[in-house]
Enzyme design. Structure first.
Site, PDB file in Angstrom:
ATOM      1  N   ASP A  68       5.752  49.238  63.419  1.00 55.06           N
ATOM      2  CA  ASP A  68       7.183  49.441  63.705  1.00 55.06           C
ATOM      3  C   ASP A  68       7.148  48.001  62.368  1.00 55.06           C
ATOM      4  OD1 ASP A  68       9.322  48.433  64.997  1.00 55.06           O
ATOM      5  OD2 ASP A  68       8.392  46.806  66.019  1.00 55.06           O
TER       6      ASP A  68
ATOM      7  N   ASN B 186       9.796  48.103  59.352  1.00 58.60           N
ATOM      8  CA  ASN B 186       9.858  49.269  58.134  1.00 58.60           C
ATOM      9  C   ASN B 186      11.293  48.592  57.681  1.00 58.60           C
ATOM     10  OD1 ASN B 186       7.289  50.926  57.380  1.00 58.60           O
ATOM     11  ND2 ASN B 186       8.714  52.255  59.381  1.00 58.60           N
ATOM     12  N   ARG B 187      11.821  47.915  59.196  1.00 57.96           N
ATOM     13  CA  ARG B 187      13.552  47.830  58.378  1.00 57.96           C
ATOM     14  C   ARG B 187      13.461  46.657  57.613  1.00 57.96           C
ATOM     15  NH1 ARG B 187      17.725  50.110  62.573  1.00 57.96           N
ATOM     16  NH2 ARG B 187      16.545  48.817  64.266  1.00 57.96           N
TER      17      ARG B 187
ATOM     18  N   HIS C 117      10.815  52.920  55.270  1.00 56.61           N
ATOM     19  CA  HIS C 117      10.300  53.231  56.003  1.00 56.61           C
ATOM     20  C   HIS C 117       9.709  54.325  54.311  1.00 56.61           C
ATOM     21  CE1 HIS C 117      12.727  53.368  59.496  1.00 56.61           C
ATOM     22  NE2 HIS C 117      13.960  53.445  58.643  1.00 56.61           N
TER      23      HIS C 117
ATOM     24  N   SER D  29      11.868  57.928  67.816  1.00 60.05           N
ATOM     25  CA  SER D  29      11.534  56.735  69.062  1.00 60.05           C
ATOM     26  C   SER D  29      13.442  58.534  69.507  1.00 60.05           C
ATOM     27  CB  SER D  29      11.951  55.910  69.722  1.00 60.05           C
ATOM     28  OG  SER D  29      12.864  55.568  69.297  1.00 60.05           O
ATOM     29  N   THR D  30      13.521  58.518  70.708  1.00 59.68           N
ATOM     30  CA  THR D  30      14.672  58.734  71.037  1.00 59.68           C
ATOM     31  C   THR D  30      16.044  58.165  70.773  1.00 59.68           C
ATOM     32  OG1 THR D  30      14.575  57.653  73.301  1.00 59.68           O
ATOM     33  CG2 THR D  30      14.059  60.738  72.831  1.00 59.68           C
ATOM     34  N   GLU D  31      15.393  57.041  70.907  1.00 54.59           N
ATOM     35  CA  GLU D  31      16.056  55.580  70.762  1.00 54.59           C
ATOM     36  C   GLU D  31      16.390  55.399  69.390  1.00 54.59           C
ATOM     37  OE1 GLU D  31      13.748  55.778  71.884  1.00 54.59           O
ATOM     38  OE2 GLU D  31      13.896  54.667  74.367  1.00 54.59           O
ATOM     39  N   ASN D  32      16.321  55.959  68.619  1.00 53.23           N
ATOM     40  CA  ASN D  32      16.392  55.624  66.790  1.00 53.23           C
ATOM     41  C   ASN D  32      17.179  57.188  66.314  1.00 53.23           C
ATOM     42  OD1 ASN D  32      12.198  56.183  65.776  1.00 53.23           O
ATOM     43  ND2 ASN D  32      14.413  54.086  65.930  1.00 53.23           N
ATOM     44  N   PHE D  33      17.886  57.587  67.672  1.00 54.15           N
ATOM     45  CA  PHE D  33      18.950  58.430  67.430  1.00 54.15           C
ATOM     46  C   PHE D  33      20.054  57.260  67.103  1.00 54.15           C
ATOM     47  CE2 PHE D  33      16.893  62.302  68.318  1.00 54.15           C
ATOM     48  CZ  PHE D  33      17.296  62.882  67.523  1.00 54.15           C
TER      49      PHE D  33
ATOM     50  N   ARG E  40       4.480  45.076  72.891  1.00 54.88           N
ATOM     51  CA  ARG E  40       5.096  45.736  74.074  1.00 54.88           C
ATOM     52  C   ARG E  40       3.869  46.929  72.975  1.00 54.88           C
ATOM     53  NH1 ARG E  40       9.900  46.923  72.227  1.00 54.88           N
ATOM     54  NH2 ARG E  40      10.938  45.731  70.824  1.00 54.88           N
TER      55      ARG E  40
END
Length: 307
Positions: free
Chosen positions: A33, A35-36, A50, A78-82, A209
């Site tokens: 976590d 990078n941005r 990245h 992750s799937t949320e990254n889409f 988390r």
């Protein structure tokens, strides 16, 4: 001058940490976590963060090899990254594609016998990334000295949901008896090749988390968790060694708790039952601290129970 002094102090501290680490977790999982946020702090684009994070990944592979870690899982996409903006997502796909081909052809990977594989719903990824995954897995699939899992299009709940649906379909079709469902039944439907239980989760970037990461293999194994504030591109060997030290402290506490429960059983009984209690204590022999043998603990405890 101050910078030189700081480097010397960090080097000395790193050596001290390395000496204090006596073992290694078999399986380390990392949530990369920050990078941005790192890129924003540097005044750059998300893609710059990245790329810097990819350099950290290569260093972590070296550190794992140095202390004897056998498996490393990286939460990469992750799937949320889409849901990220198109330009940012495409830049990340470019980086993933390039790094997969680069790793698959790297001499260090082949010399060290590193098996690269992707976990997650990779069918959601663009064809070019899937082709790079296939290439990396083919090139390294026969190795087993070290396993590098790259979590792509990954979501822990989706993973467990998929396994549950597979089991339900087999029960419904009559190919599986509900009474025969076991841990191995679920694990065999999570991945084509099994993962080790996770011993240590590391999360960089300051959030505390685990973000639904490897719930079956980490939560079920009561993995140690290490949260740290540096962004992933800033993650250092000192941070890594501190994480391993956290794992060792957790493992030692776990062993001591088992010993204390066994000793409590011995103290609670006497007479003819003492022999049975001793046999239970012997089952916990591997958890007895190095400074005491089972016989010494038994002897001391017998003196206590016969006063």
């Amino acid at each position: 001058m101050l910078r030189w002094v700081r480097r010397q102090l960090e080097t000395a501290y790193e050596r001290q940490l390395r000496r204090s680490v006596s073992g290694a977790p078999a399986h380390v999982a990392v949530i990369q976590d920050g990078n941005r946020r790192y890129a924003s702090k540097q005044g750059g684009e998300a893609s710059d963060g990245h790329r810097e994070g990819a350099k950290t990944t290569e260093r972590v592979l070296d550190w794992c090899d140095e202390i004897g870690v056998e498996e490393l899982t990286l939460y990469t996409f992750s799937t949320e990254n889409f849901e990220r903006p198109d330009h940012e997502r495409e830049a990340l796909f470019d980086l993933l594609e390039n790094k997969l081909y680069e790793f698959a052809d790297a001499e260090r990977v082949h010399d060290s016998g590193v098996c690269i594989r992707a976990i997650g719903d990779v069918q959601q990824l663009p064809p070019r990334v899937r082709e790079a995954i296939d290439y990396a897995e083919r090139q390294t699939g026969d190795y087993d000295n070290f396993v590098l899992n790259i979590a792509l299009a990954y979501g822990g709940r989706n993973e467990l949901l998929g396994a549950a649906r597979d089991v339900a379909r087999e029960v419904e079709s009559g190919n599986l008896d509900p009474a025969d469902i076991s841990v191995e039944t679920i694990e065999s439907r999570l991945y084509a090749r099994p993962l080790r239980d996770v011993d240590l989760i590391i999360r960089t970037g300051g959030d505390e988390r685990t973000s639904n990461f490897l719930p079956w293999h980490a939560n079920g194994n009561e993995a140690a968790v290490f949260f740290c504030t540096p962004y992933w591109p800033e993650f250092s060997k000192i941070d890594f060694l501190r994480a391993v030290r956290t794992y060792e402290s957790r493992a030692q506490s776990f062993r001591q708790a088992k010993v204390q429960r066994a000793l409590a059983l011995v103290r609670a009984v006497g007479g003819v039952e003492l022999d049975e209690a001793r046999s239970v204590l012997h089952k916990f022999a591997e958890y007895v601290p190095d400074s005491a043998t089972v016989e010494e603990i038994e002897g001391g405890d017998e003196r206590q129970t016969t006063k």
